[in-house]
Design an enzyme around this catalytic site. Structure first.
Site, PDB file in Angstrom:
ATOM      1  N   TRP A   1       1.663   5.314  -2.358  1.00 25.36           N
ATOM      2  CA  TRP A   1       1.448   6.119  -3.551  1.00 25.36           C
ATOM      3  C   TRP A   1       2.494   5.872  -4.624  1.00 25.36           C
ATOM      4  O   TRP A   1       2.229   6.003  -5.795  1.00 25.36           O
ATOM      5  CB  TRP A   1       1.421   7.597  -3.163  1.00 25.36           C
ATOM      6  CG  TRP A   1       0.124   7.997  -2.580  1.00 25.36           C
ATOM      7  CD1 TRP A   1      -0.443   7.502  -1.430  1.00 25.36           C
ATOM      8  CD2 TRP A   1      -0.793   8.956  -3.096  1.00 25.36           C
ATOM      9  NE1 TRP A   1      -1.660   8.101  -1.197  1.00 25.36           N
ATOM     10  CE2 TRP A   1      -1.887   9.013  -2.210  1.00 25.36           C
ATOM     11  CE3 TRP A   1      -0.782   9.784  -4.199  1.00 25.36           C
ATOM     12  CZ2 TRP A   1      -2.971   9.860  -2.414  1.00 25.36           C
ATOM     13  CZ3 TRP A   1      -1.856  10.630  -4.402  1.00 25.36           C
ATOM     14  CH2 TRP A   1      -2.933  10.659  -3.515  1.00 25.36           C
TER      15      TRP A   1
ATOM     16  N   TYR B   1       0.841  -1.185   0.000  1.00 26.76           N
ATOM     17  CA  TYR B   1       0.000   0.000   0.000  1.00 26.76           C
ATOM     18  C   TYR B   1       0.882   1.242   0.000  1.00 26.76           C
ATOM     19  O   TYR B   1       1.768   1.383   0.842  1.00 26.76           O
ATOM     20  CB  TYR B   1      -0.897   0.008   1.238  1.00 26.76           C
ATOM     21  CG  TYR B   1      -1.758   1.240   1.335  1.00 26.76           C
ATOM     22  CD1 TYR B   1      -2.977   1.293   0.674  1.00 26.76           C
ATOM     23  CD2 TYR B   1      -1.343   2.354   2.044  1.00 26.76           C
ATOM     24  CE1 TYR B   1      -3.769   2.421   0.735  1.00 26.76           C
ATOM     25  CE2 TYR B   1      -2.118   3.484   2.115  1.00 26.76           C
ATOM     26  CZ  TYR B   1      -3.335   3.530   1.459  1.00 26.76           C
ATOM     27  OH  TYR B   1      -4.108   4.661   1.513  1.00 26.76           O
TER      28      TYR B   1
END
Length: 789
Positions: A126, A124
């Site tokens: 960006w 998880y």
């Protein structure tokens, strides 16, 4: 028609790259290379200007590195690999072939002995703004190619809302791209009410890359057009319109009670739109009974809400009347649902907006995140851009994203999620690329303990020696976006960008695709993973596959070669008017919602049927486990807000110059009201101890008049820096100011299991032991060697 026609001559622009923070132009060459803000961006973010120096800096992972104790145990029993030394153990640098053989061998061992359901590929984060070199997509595609993995569902940002909203109105991803545009609100909105502000600092980013920062301009144009703004928030300065804003300083975590009292006022004063409620909604009868207090004996009056929220009853009543008297847009920040019972403020927001009856009208209705990312409120072309397919995952097992510690601590235990019951898998190997769980997860001391004890092997792709890299067994050096080519694109953003390679890979760094291609070859999955393409061929293929989808949206994309030469495509739609649920309002039968009934579900039979005592079938007030009205305030009298920093995205570039300039004595700043600082004998610049039963961290103090008394504010993103990497208890002081050493790690409800970081009480006092922060200290790196026997 948006975009550039294929027969138009290309107009080259400066060499560009893109990041979550925006587009940046390269200046100079070689050793004189620099970055400057994109000239066409009216409000460029300064964060990305630090990317180049950080990429070349001393914290880069330059060579493959293996934790020494793991390396010594690899031919024997990995349960004896001194897992508790993760974070403290030296690393041994090895050649790439050796590292790849070790990773491939370990994946094969776990797969053969325990099955693919023992591999967690959460990853998880960006990661990259590019559409091909997006690390999470790469690792998921790779793991699917070798038989699958345990995945995560939802996000830390929107765990509660992503599960709730499809039941009652629409999926969040759909809502993001359909929000009423800033242009329409400037023309029609008379009253803009926001719970949690419209923080432009958050809107510096978009997943996939912000390209033209729209929030400051959008707010300013609304103010210039005469819109009235009301900010309901513990923080006054989380909205800037360039003009006056009425501030209602509310107790954190009590917004649901305020909204229910607004609904009660609308109901009892006959200000609600019964026709809209009848034609476009279901379930108002149950809501009305609850507002009147029929099930629980408590009418949801303004006086009732005032005792909970700290907002005067007269102001709550006035607010309801103001909303009913104007074309009103009601906005809610994402932070409100990152809380215990986080579903409720969103459901209450939709309830109030439905009672006002303005959903689908220009400038009216509701928003769920203006100011949270740049894309929300944009009216640029909407189509699915270049996207790397991840393949099919044969493994059914998953976890809600914020339940990783529970998974590691309690394999085989049951958990509830969205109406069903599941079991936590038994994870033996964690594969992480493009994220930092020791930033975004809650109760980091618990995660630290589970991480050091449960998984047999942790493999990480990293660019920098972050806490997650230090806590890994195998660290593979990955390139930054500056060291590779990619395509920058995000839905509703104005530009598509040809991201050019600006510098050579630092050290021996490789891009994720190179790494996974080599691993897939060793594991017999090369054809499935690569499909015979190198990175440039993938860029061409993904771009060309997006052209028909763009054409359906009225965008005529040029050929890939022209795009790559030109460097930029403008996707603006100057005449566009985007109004959330405009078609649904005009014809609810012809354009129904995707809810079970096709209507707005103020009462959900589906959710009620789940039988969850912590999330019933309609919006309601339930006391959080921690809030300023609970007995726990006798020990911990401050409510901690852990918001998004303005100097970085989460923990990305925490070590860069722009983030460093914001720190106080090398620590993340914590803000208190003047009254709270004075009562503790504290002054700006002091180093303070922030603590509760879960942990302790040190921070530098700021004092502000823009903060409600009783509230402390400590932004996220400081790299986790425990005093002792071997200790995992609450008494292990975190020295750098990471608020997630303090936040609780339980689910928002059995429905969503979302994170509840904003439900947190603490105490703040002067710090006696001034341990020096060491978040950027490199691990011990043994000389480059071969580990072959």
């Amino acid at each position: 028609m948006s975009g550039v026609r294929p027969d138009q001559p290309a107009t080259p622009v400066s060499t560009l790259t893109a990041s979550h923070w925006g587009i940046y132009e390269a200046t100079g060459t070689d050793d004189c290379l620099g970055l400057r803000a994109f000239a066409r961006d009216p409000s460029p973010s300064p964060i990305g200007l630090s990317m180049l120096d950080a990429a070349r800096g001393p914290l880069r992972v330059r060579r493959p590195a293996i934790r020494r104790s793991w390396l010594q145990a690899r031919h024997g029993d990995l349960t004896q690999a001194a897992r508790h030394l993760r974070g403290l153990d030296p690393f041994v640098e090895v050649e790439w072939d050796e590292a790849l053989n070790l990773v491939a061998g370990e994946l094969a061992r776990v797969r053969d002995q325990h099955g693919n359901g023992a591999i967690f590929g959460g990853s998880y984060g960006w990661s990259s703004a590019g559409r091909f070199h997006h690390a999470q997509s790469q690792v998921h595609r790779f793991l699917n190619s070798i038989g699958g993995y345990v995945r995560h569902a939802d996000t830390y940002s929107l765990g509660a809302a992503r599960v709730l909203m499809p039941h009652i109105v629409a999926p969040m991803d759909q809502l993001f791209t359909l929000h009423t545009s800033w242009r329409v609100m400037a023309q029609h909105t008379q009253l803009f009410v926001s719970l949690g502000g419209v923080p432009a600092k958050n809107a510096q980013i978009t997943s996939g890359g912000a390209t033209e920062h729209a929030v400051p301009t959008g707010l300013r144009r609304m103010a210039e057009a005469g819109a009235h703004f009301i900010n309901i928030s513990p923080v006054r300065d989380d909205i800037d319109t360039g003009g006056p804003v009425d501030w209602i300083p509310i107790r954190p975590g009590t917004d649901t009670a305020l909204l229910l009292a607004v609904a009660y006022t609308l109901l009892t004063e006959g200000l609600h739109d019964r026709a809209f409620l009848s034609s476009h909604c279901i379930g108002f009868e149950q809501v009305e009974a609850y507002l009147r207090g029929e099930p629980d004996g408590q009418a949801k009056t303004a006086d009732w809400a005032s005792a909970i929220t700290g907002v005067p009853a007269t102001r709550i009543t006035q607010l309801a009347r103001q909303m009913a008297a104007a074309r009103t847009m009601i906005n809610v920040a994402w932070s409100l649902q990152r809380a215990h019972h986080g579903e409720q403020p969103y459901w209450a927001l939709v309830t109030v907006a439905s009672m006002l009856g303005q959903i689908g009208l220009p400038g009216g209705g509701f928003g769920v995140g203006y100011g949270t990312t740049n894309m929300i409120g944009n009216d640029n072309a909407k189509f699915s851009g270049p996207t790397l397919p991840q393949g099919r995952n044969p493994v059914d097992a998953f976890i809600p994203v914020a339940r990783i510690t529970d998974m590691l601590e309690r394999p085989g235990a049951a958990f509830d999620y969205n109406g069903k019951r599941y079991q936590y898998p038994d994870i033996r190997l964690i594969y992480w690329a493009g994220g930092n769980p020791f930033h975004h997860h809650q109760d980091l001391n618990r995660l630290h303990a589970a991480w050091q004890s449960k998984p047999e092997t942790v493999v990480v792709h990293e660019q920098y020696w972050t806490p997650t890299a230090k806590l890994a067994d195998i660290v593979l050096p990955a390139t930054t976006a500056l060291e590779r080519e990619d395509i920058g694109y995000a839905t509703r953003e104005r530009y598509m960008v040809a991201m050019k390679k600006l510098i050579d890979p630092v050290g021996e760094a490789r891009d994720d695709y190179q790494i996974f291609s080599a691993l897939a070859d060793r594991l017999g999955a090369s054809d499935v993973f690569t499909e015979g393409r190198d990175a440039k061929a993938w860029l061409r293929s993904l771009y060309e596959e997006s052209r028909p989808r763009a054409a359906e949206a009225g965008v005529d994309l040029p050929s890939f070669d022209n795009f790559w030469t030109q460097g930029l495509i403008d996707l603006a739609q100057p005449e566009a008017e985007v109004i959330l649920f405009e078609r649904f309002r005009a014809d609810p039968d012809g354009h129904p919602l995707t809810t079970p009934s096709g209507r707005i579900e103020l009462f959900s039979e589906c959710i009620a049927g789940f039988g969850y005592d912590d999330c019933p079938g309609h919006a309601c007030w339930m006391e959080p486990i921690e809030w300023l009205g609970s007995p726990k305030t006798q020990r911990y009298p401050l409510h901690l807000i852990s918001d998004q920093p303005y100097t970085k995205l989460h923990s990305q570039l925490d070590h860069a110059a722009y983030s460093q300039a914001n720190k106080i004595n090398g620590r993340e700043p914590l803000t208190l009201s003047r009254a709270d600082a004075r009562s503790r004998g504290l002054k700006a610049g002091d180093t303070v101890r922030v603590f509760n039963d879960r942990g302790t961290c040190l921070a530098g103090l700021r004092v502000s008049d823009a903060l409600r008394p009783g509230v402390a504010r400590l932004s996220t993103g400081a790299w986790f820096d425990p005093t002792n990497w071997l200790a995992t208890g609450a008494d292990n002081v975190e020295k750098h100011g990471n608020p997630n050493t303090l936040t609780p790690d339980i689910g928002a409800s059995r429905l969503s299991q979302g994170c509840i970081a904003q439900t947190c009480l603490v105490q703040v006092e002067a710090c006696v032991d001034l341990s020096e922060p060491t978040p950027y200290q490199l691990p011990v790196l043994d000389a480059l060697a071969s580990s072959s026997p």
